[in-house]
Design a protein around this motif. Structure first.
Motif, mmCIF file in Angstrom:
data_model
loop_
_atom_site.group_PDB
_atom_site.id
_atom_site.type_symbol
_atom_site.label_atom_id
_atom_site.label_comp_id
_atom_site.label_asym_id
_atom_site.label_seq_id
_atom_site.Cartn_x
_atom_site.Cartn_y
_atom_site.Cartn_z
ATOM 1 N N GLY A 59 -9.510 3.831 -5.464
ATOM 2 C CA GLY A 59 -9.890 5.228 -5.512
ATOM 3 C C GLY A 59 -8.797 6.205 -4.924
ATOM 4 O O GLY A 59 -8.762 7.534 -5.519
ATOM 5 N N HIS A 60 -7.899 5.898 -4.097
ATOM 6 C CA HIS A 60 -6.811 6.948 -4.034
ATOM 7 C C HIS A 60 -5.924 6.830 -4.764
ATOM 8 O O HIS A 60 -5.048 7.733 -4.966
ATOM 9 C CB HIS A 60 -6.042 6.520 -2.495
ATOM 10 C CG HIS A 60 -7.056 6.721 -1.351
ATOM 11 N ND1 HIS A 60 -8.042 7.818 -1.405
ATOM 12 C CD2 HIS A 60 -7.303 6.102 -0.254
ATOM 13 C CE1 HIS A 60 -8.855 7.596 -0.338
ATOM 14 N NE2 HIS A 60 -8.443 6.819 0.362
ATOM 15 N N LYS A 61 -5.296 5.649 -5.287
ATOM 16 C CA LYS A 61 -4.101 5.565 -6.295
ATOM 17 C C LYS A 61 -4.501 5.195 -7.682
ATOM 18 O O LYS A 61 -3.692 5.151 -8.391
ATOM 19 C CB LYS A 61 -3.113 4.623 -5.682
ATOM 20 C CG LYS A 61 -2.604 5.025 -4.390
ATOM 21 C CD LYS A 61 -1.450 3.898 -4.027
ATOM 22 C CE LYS A 61 -0.502 4.508 -2.788
ATOM 23 N NZ LYS A 61 0.355 3.768 -2.396
ATOM 24 N N THR B 243 -5.904 6.970 -10.238
ATOM 25 C CA THR B 243 -5.680 7.740 -11.174
ATOM 26 C C THR B 243 -4.253 7.784 -11.516
ATOM 27 O O THR B 243 -3.785 8.016 -12.655
ATOM 28 C CB THR B 243 -6.101 9.149 -10.839
ATOM 29 O OG1 THR B 243 -5.608 9.569 -9.588
ATOM 30 C CG2 THR B 243 -7.701 9.159 -10.730
ATOM 31 N N SER C 142 -10.828 1.166 -2.021
ATOM 32 C CA SER C 142 -10.214 2.218 -1.278
ATOM 33 C C SER C 142 -8.844 2.805 -1.886
ATOM 34 O O SER C 142 -8.569 3.757 -2.341
ATOM 35 C CB SER C 142 -9.981 2.027 0.199
ATOM 36 O OG SER C 142 -9.408 3.138 0.615
ATOM 37 N N PHE C 143 -7.971 1.359 -2.042
ATOM 38 C CA PHE C 143 -6.663 1.665 -2.913
ATOM 39 C C PHE C 143 -6.957 1.910 -4.569
ATOM 40 O O PHE C 143 -6.107 3.104 -4.709
ATOM 41 C CB PHE C 143 -6.182 0.302 -2.948
ATOM 42 C CG PHE C 143 -4.900 0.304 -3.615
ATOM 43 C CD1 PHE C 143 -3.663 0.540 -3.021
ATOM 44 C CD2 PHE C 143 -4.653 -0.013 -5.114
ATOM 45 C CE1 PHE C 143 -2.367 0.739 -3.694
ATOM 46 C CE2 PHE C 143 -3.506 -0.094 -5.662
ATOM 47 C CZ PHE C 143 -2.288 0.363 -4.862
ATOM 48 N N ASN D 258 -13.593 -3.765 0.469
ATOM 49 C CA ASN D 258 -13.447 -2.337 0.758
ATOM 50 C C ASN D 258 -12.056 -1.643 0.556
ATOM 51 O O ASN D 258 -11.568 -0.530 0.168
ATOM 52 C CB ASN D 258 -13.985 -2.015 2.145
ATOM 53 C CG ASN D 258 -15.418 -2.228 2.227
ATOM 54 O OD1 ASN D 258 -16.064 -2.238 1.339
ATOM 55 N ND2 ASN D 258 -15.897 -2.188 3.215
ATOM 56 N N TYR D 259 -10.968 -2.521 0.965
ATOM 57 C CA TYR D 259 -9.516 -2.205 0.846
ATOM 58 C C TYR D 259 -9.152 -1.843 -0.597
ATOM 59 O O TYR D 259 -8.566 -0.868 -0.951
ATOM 60 C CB TYR D 259 -8.737 -3.309 1.339
ATOM 61 C CG TYR D 259 -7.187 -2.823 1.274
ATOM 62 C CD1 TYR D 259 -6.489 -1.796 1.856
ATOM 63 C CD2 TYR D 259 -6.428 -3.641 0.086
ATOM 64 C CE1 TYR D 259 -5.297 -1.865 1.581
ATOM 65 C CE2 TYR D 259 -5.133 -3.486 -0.009
ATOM 66 C CZ TYR D 259 -4.394 -2.452 0.473
ATOM 67 O OH TYR D 259 -3.332 -2.117 0.412
ATOM 68 N N ASN E 184 5.727 2.783 -3.824
ATOM 69 C CA ASN E 184 5.355 3.574 -4.976
ATOM 70 C C ASN E 184 6.048 2.574 -6.156
ATOM 71 O O ASN E 184 5.856 3.094 -7.403
ATOM 72 C CB ASN E 184 6.055 4.807 -4.997
ATOM 73 C CG ASN E 184 5.192 5.839 -4.350
ATOM 74 O OD1 ASN E 184 3.865 5.740 -3.986
ATOM 75 N ND2 ASN E 184 5.945 6.840 -3.603
ATOM 76 N N GLU F 79 0.990 -1.176 -0.288
ATOM 77 C CA GLU F 79 -0.045 -0.088 0.113
ATOM 78 C C GLU F 79 0.783 1.314 -0.008
ATOM 79 O O GLU F 79 0.446 2.203 -0.594
ATOM 80 C CB GLU F 79 -0.895 0.002 1.215
ATOM 81 C CG GLU F 79 -1.636 1.296 1.373
ATOM 82 C CD GLU F 79 -2.634 1.236 2.482
ATOM 83 O OE1 GLU F 79 -3.173 2.151 2.697
ATOM 84 O OE2 GLU F 79 -2.730 0.293 3.272
ATOM 85 N N ASN F 80 1.952 1.187 0.791
ATOM 86 C CA ASN F 80 2.957 2.259 0.887
ATOM 87 C C ASN F 80 3.788 2.478 -0.160
ATOM 88 O O ASN F 80 4.511 3.429 -0.105
ATOM 89 C CB ASN F 80 3.357 2.532 2.398
ATOM 90 C CG ASN F 80 2.370 2.560 3.437
ATOM 91 O OD1 ASN F 80 1.433 3.321 3.068
ATOM 92 N ND2 ASN F 80 2.544 2.092 4.389
#
Length: 69
Positions: free
Chosen positions: A44-46, A48, A41-42, A37-38, A4, A1-2
């Motif tokens: 949704g946040h990353k 794009t 959410s992932f 949901n994870y 890049n 998750e963290n």
């Protein structure tokens, strides 16, 4: 998750796909919802940031994971 690093993200999502595929019956309904949901959410946040042609394979792997759930 963290991370890049796109390759680390693909390895993690492939591991989750294998885990969910192999042990689907061992997951409780709340755990399945939590994984779903994870992933949502992932994305949704990353999500794009993964639209570039260089990172499209990460997005494809995460979508495969979501579909598996």
């Amino acid at each position: 998750e963290n991370s890049n690093n796109p390759f680390a993200l693909v390895v993690a999502s492939n591991a989750l796909i294998r885990l969910i595929t192999t042990f689907w019956n061992n997951f409780t309904t709340p755990q399945r919802v939590e994984v779903r949901n994870y992933v949502l959410s992932f994305l949704g946040h990353k999500g794009t940031g993964l639209l570039s042609p260089q990172n499209s394979f990460v997005l494809q792997s995460m979508i495969r994971l979501l579909c598996r759930v």
